[in-house]
Motif scaffolding. Structure first.
Motif, PDB file in Angstrom:
ATOM      1  N   TRP A  90      17.622 -23.315  49.449  1.00  0.00           N
ATOM      2  CA  TRP A  90      18.905 -22.762  49.924  1.00  0.00           C
ATOM      3  C   TRP A  90      18.795 -21.264  50.174  1.00  0.00           C
ATOM      4  O   TRP A  90      19.479 -20.717  51.033  1.00  0.00           O
ATOM      5  CB  TRP A  90      20.010 -23.079  48.924  1.00  0.00           C
ATOM      6  CG  TRP A  90      20.073 -24.560  48.712  1.00  0.00           C
ATOM      7  CD1 TRP A  90      19.833 -25.249  47.564  1.00  0.00           C
ATOM      8  CD2 TRP A  90      20.328 -25.555  49.721  1.00  0.00           C
ATOM      9  NE1 TRP A  90      19.931 -26.606  47.786  1.00  0.00           N
ATOM     10  CE2 TRP A  90      20.223 -26.814  49.090  1.00  0.00           C
ATOM     11  CE3 TRP A  90      20.612 -25.508  51.082  1.00  0.00           C
ATOM     12  CZ2 TRP A  90      20.406 -28.013  49.794  1.00  0.00           C
ATOM     13  CZ3 TRP A  90      20.790 -26.693  51.776  1.00  0.00           C
ATOM     14  CH2 TRP A  90      20.694 -27.920  51.141  1.00  0.00           C
ATOM     15  N   TYR A  91      17.932 -20.615  49.415  1.00  0.00           N
ATOM     16  CA  TYR A  91      17.639 -19.205  49.664  1.00  0.00           C
ATOM     17  C   TYR A  91      17.034 -19.031  51.056  1.00  0.00           C
ATOM     18  O   TYR A  91      17.436 -18.145  51.823  1.00  0.00           O
ATOM     19  CB  TYR A  91      16.686 -18.728  48.566  1.00  0.00           C
ATOM     20  CG  TYR A  91      16.091 -17.364  48.728  1.00  0.00           C
ATOM     21  CD1 TYR A  91      16.889 -16.256  48.984  1.00  0.00           C
ATOM     22  CD2 TYR A  91      14.724 -17.163  48.586  1.00  0.00           C
ATOM     23  CE1 TYR A  91      16.338 -14.990  49.108  1.00  0.00           C
ATOM     24  CE2 TYR A  91      14.153 -15.909  48.704  1.00  0.00           C
ATOM     25  CZ  TYR A  91      14.967 -14.828  48.967  1.00  0.00           C
ATOM     26  OH  TYR A  91      14.422 -13.577  49.094  1.00  0.00           O
ATOM     27  N   ASN A  92      16.105 -19.911  51.412  1.00  0.00           N
ATOM     28  CA  ASN A  92      15.514 -19.878  52.752  1.00  0.00           C
ATOM     29  C   ASN A  92      16.521 -20.251  53.822  1.00  0.00           C
ATOM     30  O   ASN A  92      16.529 -19.673  54.915  1.00  0.00           O
ATOM     31  CB  ASN A  92      14.307 -20.816  52.821  1.00  0.00           C
ATOM     32  CG  ASN A  92      13.011 -20.125  52.488  1.00  0.00           C
ATOM     33  OD1 ASN A  92      12.230 -19.789  53.356  1.00  0.00           O
ATOM     34  ND2 ASN A  92      12.802 -19.878  51.208  1.00  0.00           N
ATOM     35  N   TRP A 104      23.553 -15.175  50.873  1.00  0.00           N
ATOM     36  CA  TRP A 104      22.122 -14.936  50.648  1.00  0.00           C
ATOM     37  C   TRP A 104      21.917 -14.151  49.361  1.00  0.00           C
ATOM     38  O   TRP A 104      21.041 -14.476  48.545  1.00  0.00           O
ATOM     39  CB  TRP A 104      21.530 -14.170  51.835  1.00  0.00           C
ATOM     40  CG  TRP A 104      20.110 -13.750  51.629  1.00  0.00           C
ATOM     41  CD1 TRP A 104      18.982 -14.462  51.924  1.00  0.00           C
ATOM     42  CD2 TRP A 104      19.647 -12.515  51.049  1.00  0.00           C
ATOM     43  NE1 TRP A 104      17.855 -13.758  51.564  1.00  0.00           N
ATOM     44  CE2 TRP A 104      18.236 -12.566  51.028  1.00  0.00           C
ATOM     45  CE3 TRP A 104      20.297 -11.390  50.547  1.00  0.00           C
ATOM     46  CZ2 TRP A 104      17.469 -11.522  50.528  1.00  0.00           C
ATOM     47  CZ3 TRP A 104      19.528 -10.351  50.042  1.00  0.00           C
ATOM     48  CH2 TRP A 104      18.134 -10.421  50.045  1.00  0.00           C
ATOM     49  N   VAL A 143      22.496 -16.317  46.202  1.00  0.00           N
ATOM     50  CA  VAL A 143      21.382 -17.210  45.883  1.00  0.00           C
ATOM     51  C   VAL A 143      20.183 -16.397  45.383  1.00  0.00           C
ATOM     52  O   VAL A 143      19.517 -16.788  44.414  1.00  0.00           O
ATOM     53  CB  VAL A 143      20.986 -18.061  47.114  1.00  0.00           C
ATOM     54  CG1 VAL A 143      19.827 -18.990  46.775  1.00  0.00           C
ATOM     55  CG2 VAL A 143      22.174 -18.877  47.605  1.00  0.00           C
ATOM     56  N   TRP A 144      19.905 -15.258  46.019  1.00  0.00           N
ATOM     57  CA  TRP A 144      18.806 -14.396  45.581  1.00  0.00           C
ATOM     58  C   TRP A 144      19.008 -13.965  44.137  1.00  0.00           C
ATOM     59  O   TRP A 144      18.097 -14.076  43.306  1.00  0.00           O
ATOM     60  CB  TRP A 144      18.717 -13.158  46.479  1.00  0.00           C
ATOM     61  CG  TRP A 144      17.568 -12.245  46.142  1.00  0.00           C
ATOM     62  CD1 TRP A 144      16.340 -12.222  46.733  1.00  0.00           C
ATOM     63  CD2 TRP A 144      17.537 -11.231  45.132  1.00  0.00           C
ATOM     64  NE1 TRP A 144      15.546 -11.255  46.149  1.00  0.00           N
ATOM     65  CE2 TRP A 144      16.250 -10.635  45.168  1.00  0.00           C
ATOM     66  CE3 TRP A 144      18.465 -10.767  44.197  1.00  0.00           C
ATOM     67  CZ2 TRP A 144      15.885  -9.604  44.302  1.00  0.00           C
ATOM     68  CZ3 TRP A 144      18.087  -9.738  43.326  1.00  0.00           C
ATOM     69  CH2 TRP A 144      16.812  -9.161  43.388  1.00  0.00           C
ATOM     70  N   GLN A 194      18.766 -16.910  41.552  1.00  0.00           N
ATOM     71  CA  GLN A 194      17.370 -17.281  41.318  1.00  0.00           C
ATOM     72  C   GLN A 194      16.672 -16.251  40.439  1.00  0.00           C
ATOM     73  O   GLN A 194      15.996 -16.600  39.460  1.00  0.00           O
ATOM     74  CB  GLN A 194      16.641 -17.404  42.657  1.00  0.00           C
ATOM     75  CG  GLN A 194      15.173 -17.746  42.542  1.00  0.00           C
ATOM     76  CD  GLN A 194      14.517 -17.955  43.895  1.00  0.00           C
ATOM     77  OE1 GLN A 194      14.396 -19.064  44.375  1.00  0.00           O
ATOM     78  NE2 GLN A 194      14.091 -16.853  44.518  1.00  0.00           N
ATOM     79  N   ASP A 202      12.169  -9.827  53.973  1.00  0.00           N
ATOM     80  CA  ASP A 202      12.406 -10.904  53.016  1.00  0.00           C
ATOM     81  C   ASP A 202      11.288 -11.948  53.087  1.00  0.00           C
ATOM     82  O   ASP A 202      10.709 -12.346  52.066  1.00  0.00           O
ATOM     83  CB  ASP A 202      13.765 -11.538  53.326  1.00  0.00           C
ATOM     84  CG  ASP A 202      14.225 -12.509  52.255  1.00  0.00           C
ATOM     85  OD1 ASP A 202      13.813 -12.350  51.095  1.00  0.00           O
ATOM     86  OD2 ASP A 202      15.017 -13.415  52.579  1.00  0.00           O
TER      87      ASP A 202
END
Length: 411
Positions: free
Chosen positions: A226-228, A275, A278-279, A282, A351
């Motif tokens: 999901w980060y991607n 984004w 999620v970053w 994680q 990124d």
């Protein structure tokens, strides 16, 4: 405020791909070729070959992600029956039409890097999956059923072939709609989009696990997919917005106004926050758990060569859109939005750089001609292919059932 007249716009207008746009895209491609020649031929040492392959993977993946985001944008607008985007849908359709070419390039890069042992290093150590061997690695051994070259390439080909097929179908139905009229092709587009979104939603995390996360096969994160996806979606939105703004500056897309750009700006702002969420989630979970098999990922990125880039990544991809795009007016100022989109495209290049380089280039972590030249080359290739597609059909889907709503869009 909603005063567009259907008859004041030229709906047969086609983009003419010539002049500076064509020249500069070809120049950029040439720069990319020179940079790759430098990487492979002028400095053929092992570390520089690895670095060149890593840059190819970075840009091949980025290129494919932006094109896939175009297909996702088209499908999302159709399934949600959004009217505001009908007048600009030809732009993401052009992105989607380039996806088959981008997919082939990415498959070639992954296959070449895999079999030359310049990518996916963990898979290639002799005896790594053999119990009792000096190189035996129990973690890699347990993953060997999934992480093996044939299965990896089969998955990659299947996923990208499916995405490409749906992208081409959606564009085909839209073009047929122009000539046939009626709702038949729109209904086909709706059904096709619904199927595509389900497949895309379930498989994009696996695609990113395979292509990027398996570069460091010891490490794993259930949030990585999901980060991607968030990075892909923001990058795609920025590329779409830049294309629209530059087209308007060139005298095209007269029916696209500040209200449409405002909506694109809201999407970019919102998903930049997503984004970041999620970053941070994680990062925080891995930091708090403090498990060696997880923290090794961030430990590498805190080494002196990467730590400044690590923090700059957050500044560009989070603080820039938050501080600049927070207000309503900033999303409606063309030049402001253009600058933010360019900054974010560079930010998500960084990124991807941080996702790929620490696990691929294990020594001599330089930054220079190869990185900059490869990025410029792929930007030129994308521009050339996308604008070539855009020039093939009129710039508006004249029989789109929601076109009138798009022409009178105001917020």
């Amino acid at each position: 405020m909603g005063t567009h007249n259907h008859h004041t716009h030229n709906f047969t207008q086609q983009y003419e791909f010539s002049g500076k746009a064509k020249t500069w895209s070809l120049v950029a491609i040439l720069i990319g070729v020179v940079a790759l020649a430098y990487g492979f031929l002028l400095d053929p040492s092992e570390h520089h070959t690895e670095r060149t392959f890593a840059n190819l993977l970075l840009m091949g993946y980025y290129f494919t992600c932006v094109c896939a985001a175009g297909a996702f944008f088209v499908a999302l607008q159709l399934v949600t029956q959004s009217g505001w985007s009908a007048g600009l849908i030809r732009i993401p359709q052009a992105f989607a039409n380039v996806l088959p070419v981008a997919s082939i390039i990415l498959i070639i890069i992954c296959a070449a890097g895999l079999f030359s042992h310049n990518l996916y290093h963990h898979w290639h150590h002799e005896g790594i999956a053999e119990v009792g061997h000096a190189n035996y690695d129990p973690i890699i051994a347990k993953k060997a059923v999934y992480l093996n070259a044939p299965f990896f390439l089969i998955r990659l080909v299947i996923f990208l072939a499916i995405y490409s097929a749906f992208a081409v179908m959606l564009t085909k139905y839209s073009n047929n709609e122009d000539t046939v009229g009626g709702l038949g092709n729109y209904k086909k587009s709706f059904k096709t989009s619904a199927i595509f979104l389900v497949i895309f939603g379930f498989t994009t995390p696996i695609w990113s696990f395979d292509t990027i996360m398996s570069l460091e096969a010891h490490w794993f994160s259930t949030m990585f997919g999901w980060y991607n996806f968030a990075a892909m979606w923001v990058s795609g939105l920025c590329a779409i917005t830049i294309t629209i703004i530059l087209m308007k500056k060139g005298g095209y897309l007269s029916w696209v106004n500040h209200n449409h750009l405002h909506d694109l700006g809201k999407f970019i702002f919102a998903f930049s926050i997503f984004w970041t969420y999620v970053w941070f989630a994680q990062f925080l979970l891995i930091w708090y758990a403090n498990m060696p098999e997880e923290t090794v990922y961030f430990f590498k990125r805190w080494e002196p060569e990467y730590k400044p880039w690590f923090w700059l990544n957050i500044v560009i991809n989070f603080l820039a859109p938050v501080l600049i795009l927070m207000t309503r007016d900033s999303k409606r100022r063309t030049n402001t939005l253009l600058v933010v989109c360019i900054v974010l495209l560079c930010g998500h290049w960084l990124d991807y750089y941080l996702m790929i380089m620490p696990g691929t280039v294990e020594s001599h972590r330089d930054f220079g001609i190869t990185e900059i030249g490869t990025a410029i080359g792929f930007a030129g290739l994308f521009s050339f292919l996308m604008l070539s597609q855009l020039a093939k059909k009129p710039l508006v889907a004249k029989n789109h059932p929601f076109l009138e709503e798009s022409l009178h869009h105001s917020i």
